[in-house]
Design an enzyme around this catalytic site. Sequence first.
Site, PDB file in Angstrom:
ATOM      1  N   GLU A 105       0.787  -1.177   0.014  1.00 36.48           N
ATOM      2  CA  GLU A 105       0.133  -0.086  -0.086  1.00 36.48           C
ATOM      3  C   GLU A 105       0.828   1.172   0.075  1.00 36.48           C
ATOM      4  OE1 GLU A 105      -2.572  -0.556   3.242  1.00 36.48           O
ATOM      5  OE2 GLU A 105      -3.598  -2.048   2.208  1.00 36.48           O
ATOM      6  N   GLU A 126      -6.460  -8.419  -0.007  1.00 39.86           N
ATOM      7  CA  GLU A 126      -6.849  -8.435   1.535  1.00 39.86           C
ATOM      8  C   GLU A 126      -8.559  -7.709   1.446  1.00 39.86           C
ATOM      9  OE1 GLU A 126      -5.401  -5.527   4.476  1.00 39.86           O
ATOM     10  OE2 GLU A 126      -3.318  -5.752   3.571  1.00 39.86           O
TER      11      GLU A 126
END
Length: 316
Positions: A124, A224
């Site tokens: 991320e 995720e």
Amino acid sequence: MRPSTFASLLAVLSGFSGAEAYWKGFNVGATNPDGSCKSTADWKTVFTTLKGLPGAFTSVRVYASSDCDTLANAVPAAVDTGTGILVGVWTEDDAHFDAEKQALLSAILEHGSDWIIAVGVGNEDLYRGDTTADKLASQIHDVRGMIRSVGANQEVGHVDTWTAWVKSENAAVIQASDFVGTDGYPYFQGAEIQNGANVFWDSVQATRDVVNAVSPGTWVWITETGWPVSGANFDASVASVSNAQAYWTNVACAAFEQAHTFWYVVANILTCLRTRQLTRLGMRTKITRHRRRLVSWTRTGTPSTTLLARGMLLKP
């Protein structure tokens, strides 16, 4: 997001055998509930527990390689239990990146590479704005070259939020990646649970569309997703056990049948089993065809507590 806010939803696994064409597993942090680093014995307990569940989960994702001696402690346990690892390599600050690469290299030299599912370089970073696409692409090439030099041929890519992947300025990372890992949480998009699956699959499709345009044939992995069982509501999203169960039912089984998928999160599994909290989640799994969060992560791979405050930033 904090592991304590998510249900493992293991009870609903009892009705799921799973398609074997894709890796299916859970994200696993490197620390124990008390903050200590997992030992090899701790990792083996997690892996053995997952393997013994209905569905026989033998795949996990870890966030880093050197932090908390993640690979040094986890890989022996993975080899002993037949568990595959989607390896994380933290990219932030050059010294840390070098330590991460060395930890991965040492694990390969000591244990071979059969335990590796793939390698995710960074987590991320694009969402947080901590680097540039060009630098991250260079780091992906760097790690790929390193593992190839010692005979490891697994895919090397990057994991980020779907909102990062759909930005044109990040195309260089897609081009550098063998796979694209996408993270998506409808809860932090303010979705009602009744529409959670639709919102999630829309985010996956948006990522796939961009990836296919930039680098045709590159696979999109689901790295995720999940739904919280407790905590503050987020717009129309309500955190509850029943909603977490519904999200699992409507998303997980379908995801396991069409993409490599790593659910968030495994940390509550042992706690739920010890407390028998899972009886609250009992429900037979059904497979449906429905068509953030992002948080600042600590170097141990454990998300910080700023999740809810920053969740609004996930909105496109």
